[in-house]
Design an enzyme around this catalytic site. Structure first.
Site, PDB file in Angstrom:
ATOM      1  N   SER A   1       0.845  -1.195   0.000  1.00 48.47           N
ATOM      2  CA  SER A   1       0.000   0.000   0.000  1.00 48.47           C
ATOM      3  C   SER A   1       0.877   1.240   0.000  1.00 48.47           C
ATOM      4  CB  SER A   1      -0.897   0.013   1.244  1.00 48.47           C
ATOM      5  OG  SER A   1      -1.630   1.229   1.329  1.00 48.47           O
ATOM      6  N   TYR A  13      -2.472   0.896  10.718  1.00 45.52           N
ATOM      7  CA  TYR A  13      -2.550   0.295   9.384  1.00 45.52           C
ATOM      8  C   TYR A  13      -1.257   0.557   8.614  1.00 45.52           C
ATOM      9  CZ  TYR A  13      -4.287  -0.824   4.712  1.00 45.52           C
ATOM     10  OH  TYR A  13      -4.453  -1.369   3.461  1.00 45.52           O
TER      11      TYR A  13
END
Length: 283
Positions: free
Chosen positions: A136, A149
């Protein structure tokens, strides 16, 4: 054609990826948790498309081992593993308990480790294969209230780089797809902290951030998550030894910024390795 195992294949990027690979004639094993329970409907739909479904809970090493064994028994080999399973979590870092942090990292980091440990002995014995990790842009940047995250994605980025160097002598590749935020169900299923008292301390800061994020998402032209699935497909189909270590998918401004950061990080890795006298081990 390749034999491919994809984790977290019931929805989102994973679902799009297995469908795209199956449509192109690859032998695809869709790894799902709760094939006979929570994901029974998804399993039936994937099976109807001609895909092979295997029970795979990334939180359980025995489950990961059994899934890889099932692929090998059925197909006789395993060429590609796409580690896609993961969850989104949002909230002030302080408001998550230590137990919740452990759970978050268990899903988003150790899950990939378990699947890799299950597959790598077979890939090494074959002398070829590739681990493809769903990373990501959050592994490079941290915006407020996404610290946990981002921490997991940054850890994954380092693990993939470690595998990249360590597995090359065995003919096994380790690569990563760093994707921007796309409209999938990961946001709708995002976890939140349980410590309501500490969450309340952040009050309007957190609620304002979330409101702004939702407003932006509603106003912006949504990206097509199939762009990420397409990136996975391209990597699967590339000739062994030619895959780029990092594939960045997303809006140009965000992607260009991350690519620039990645170039700087790669130079830093080489400089540090040279300083330690181990640069010859970088591939």
């Amino acid at each position: 054609m390749r034999v491919v195992l994809v984790t977290g294949a019931g929805s989102g990027f994973g679902r799009l990826t297995v469908e795209a690979l199956g449509a192109r004639g690859h032998t695809v094993f869709a790894g799902l948790r709760g094939v006979g329970g929570r994901n029974e409907k998804a399993a039936a739909e994937l099976t109807a498309l001609g895909l092979r479904v295997v029970e795979l809970d990334v939180l359980d090493q025995a489950s990961a081992d059994a899934a890889v064994a099932a692929v090998l028994q059925d197909a006789g080999r395993l060429d590609v593993v796409i580690n896609n399973a993961g969850r989104m979590f949002a909230g002030p870092v302080e408001a998550f308990t230590a137990e919740e942090v452990s759970t978050i990292l268990d899903v988003n980091v150790l899950g990939a480790v378990r699947v890799a440990r299950a597959a790598l002995p077979h890939l090494r014995r074959q002398g070829h294969g590739v681990l493809i990790q769903n990373g990501s842009l959050a592994g490079w940047t941290t915006v407020p209230y996404t610290g946990l995250y981002s921490a997991g994605k940054a850890a994954i980025r380092s693990l993939v780089e470690g595998w990249h160097h360590e597995l090359a002598p065995f003919g096994v590749e380790s690569v990563i797809v760093d994707a921007a935020s796309y409209p999938t169900n990961i946001g709708a299923n995002a976890g939140s902290p349980s410590d309501a008292e500490r969450l309340a301390v952040y009050g309007e800061g957190f609620t304002g951030f979330m409101s702004g994020l939702l407003a932006h998402a509603a106003a912006a032209t949504p990206g097509d998550p199939r762009e990420v699935a397409d990136a996975f497909v391209r990597l699967v189909e590339m000739r062994d030894g030619t895959r780029p270590f990092r594939t960045v998918v997303g809006p140009d401004a965000e992607s260009d910024a991350v690519r620039a950061a990645a170039v700087a990080a790669d130079r830093a890795t080489e400089a540090v390795a040279t300083g330690l006298g181990v640069a010859s081990h970088l591939v």
